[in-house]
Scaffold this active site. Sequence first.
Site, PDB file in Angstrom:
ATOM      1  N   ARG A   1       2.999 -13.852  -7.011  1.00  0.00           N
ATOM      2  CA  ARG A   1       2.757 -14.580  -5.681  1.00  0.00           C
ATOM      3  C   ARG A   1       1.263 -14.830  -4.653  1.00  0.00           C
ATOM      4  O   ARG A   1       0.985 -14.949  -4.231  1.00  0.00           O
ATOM      5  CB  ARG A   1       3.845 -14.952  -4.901  1.00  0.00           C
ATOM      6  CG  ARG A   1       4.620 -13.742  -4.172  1.00  0.00           C
ATOM      7  CD  ARG A   1       6.053 -13.847  -3.694  1.00  0.00           C
ATOM      8  NE  ARG A   1       6.276 -15.401  -3.469  1.00  0.00           N
ATOM      9  CZ  ARG A   1       5.796 -15.333  -1.922  1.00  0.00           C
ATOM     10  NH1 ARG A   1       4.950 -14.095  -1.352  1.00  0.00           N
ATOM     11  NH2 ARG A   1       6.534 -16.421  -1.225  1.00  0.00           N
TER      12      ARG A   1
ATOM     13  N   PRO B   1      12.960   4.810  -9.747  1.00  0.00           N
ATOM     14  CA  PRO B   1      13.427   5.289  -8.221  1.00  0.00           C
ATOM     15  C   PRO B   1      12.704   6.708  -7.387  1.00  0.00           C
ATOM     16  O   PRO B   1      13.545   6.271  -6.225  1.00  0.00           O
ATOM     17  CB  PRO B   1      14.817   6.275  -8.447  1.00  0.00           C
ATOM     18  CG  PRO B   1      15.415   5.289 -10.415  1.00  0.00           C
ATOM     19  CD  PRO B   1      14.038   5.747 -11.349  1.00  0.00           C
TER      20      PRO B   1
ATOM     21  N   ASP C   1       4.110 -14.665   4.750  1.00  0.00           N
ATOM     22  CA  ASP C   1       5.371 -14.319   4.744  1.00  0.00           C
ATOM     23  C   ASP C   1       5.871 -13.168   5.912  1.00  0.00           C
ATOM     24  O   ASP C   1       5.059 -12.425   6.035  1.00  0.00           O
ATOM     25  CB  ASP C   1       5.178 -13.671   3.045  1.00  0.00           C
ATOM     26  CG  ASP C   1       4.884 -14.827   1.740  1.00  0.00           C
ATOM     27  OD1 ASP C   1       5.386 -16.181   2.548  1.00  0.00           O
ATOM     28  OD2 ASP C   1       4.764 -14.201   1.119  1.00  0.00           O
TER      29      ASP C   1
ATOM     30  N   GLU D   1      18.451   7.780 -19.837  1.00  0.00           N
ATOM     31  CA  GLU D   1      17.819   9.069 -17.875  1.00  0.00           C
ATOM     32  C   GLU D   1      16.500   8.737 -17.870  1.00  0.00           C
ATOM     33  O   GLU D   1      16.059   9.045 -16.864  1.00  0.00           O
ATOM     34  CB  GLU D   1      18.616   9.888 -18.361  1.00  0.00           C
ATOM     35  CG  GLU D   1      19.585  10.361 -19.195  1.00  0.00           C
ATOM     36  CD  GLU D   1      20.580  10.618 -17.761  1.00  0.00           C
ATOM     37  OE1 GLU D   1      22.055   9.238 -18.040  1.00  0.00           O
ATOM     38  OE2 GLU D   1      20.328  10.353 -16.534  1.00  0.00           O
TER      39      GLU D   1
HETATM   40  C1  4FV Z   1      14.147   1.754 -10.418  1.00  0.00           C
HETATM   41  C2  4FV Z   1      14.618   1.390  -9.316  1.00  0.00           C
HETATM   42  C3  4FV Z   1      15.579   2.202 -11.560  1.00  0.00           C
HETATM   43  C4  4FV Z   1      16.512   4.467 -13.567  1.00  0.00           C
HETATM   44  C5  4FV Z   1      17.042   5.037 -15.092  1.00  0.00           C
HETATM   45  C6  4FV Z   1      15.903   2.628 -15.595  1.00  0.00           C
HETATM   46  C7  4FV Z   1      16.202   3.059 -13.921  1.00  0.00           C
HETATM   47  C8  4FV Z   1      16.615   3.423 -16.057  1.00  0.00           C
HETATM   48  N1  4FV Z   1      13.152   1.429 -11.167  1.00  0.00           N
HETATM   49  N2  4FV Z   1      13.114   0.936  -9.710  1.00  0.00           N
HETATM   50  N3  4FV Z   1      15.592   1.839  -8.865  1.00  0.00           N
HETATM   51  N4  4FV Z   1      15.380   2.651 -12.834  1.00  0.00           N
HETATM   52  O1  4FV Z   1      16.468   2.255 -11.126  1.00  0.00           O
HETATM   53  O2  4FV Z   1      12.323   1.905 -10.057  1.00  0.00           O
HETATM   54  O3  4FV Z   1      16.093   4.221 -17.004  1.00  0.00           O
END
Ligand code: 4FV
Length: 251
Positions: free
Chosen positions: A142, A77, A157, A104
Amino acid sequence: MFHSFWEYGIVRRAIEQKSITAEAVNIRDFARGRHLITDDRPFGGGNGMVMKPEPVVAAIRHAGDVAPGARTVYLSPQGRRLNQTIAAELSTLPGLILICGRYEGIDERICQDYVEDEISIGDYVLTGGELPAMVLMESVARLIPGVLGGEESAQKDSFANNLLEHAHYTRPAVFEQEAVPDVLLSGHHAAIEKWRLESSLIRTALKRKDLLLQRRFTPDEIKILQQWRLDIEHILQSQSVCGAGALSGDQ
Ligand code: 4FV
């Protein structure tokens, strides 16, 4: 998860026609000890578990042997937000090593020394990085030349040229008394292209104004926007003339 994903859709086609190869590497295969531990408690205390550096780094090294020159991408994230521009950038690389975290997240030393790029698919938290990895894979695959058939050009697109895609219609020509716009049945290709450009512009203006604000318009687009402005000014002037909802001086 990945093997099921690779049995369907565009990624399967890309693999079948050897436009891409794909392999899932299980981090647990690189864990040590009787219980093949891949995660441990966080230093400093707190809830949750953190993925240990040794197994992840060993898995990255293995993947690097299989995909020389690949860019190591951590799905998280905290990464830069995946968009069509980034997908296009990634589609030009020799390969990608996609690290899917759990718990985590991963030990920071992996990020510092082995991760070359960090990408998020959105501001929300999932359980693992596998689904983000699949989203990234599909958006990139794609765009690799030859993967999409001629009919499905990626160039048109949404976001391909930083505009949302125009409205789409198909048979029947009338559905529940709603007719398809006549121009689309006219066979007049120039008129159809103009209608589609206007449809893209109006949708982008209504749904994603931010995309327009960062866009360098083509002469055709400028013409359309100027016509809209004239139309709106005409509507506003008619208000003052007919008195209905007369505009006060400062509006
Ligand atoms: C995520 C997202 C995501 C967070 C904790 C995997 C998780 C666990 N990855 N974009 N939104 N990853 O939520 O890419 O490790």
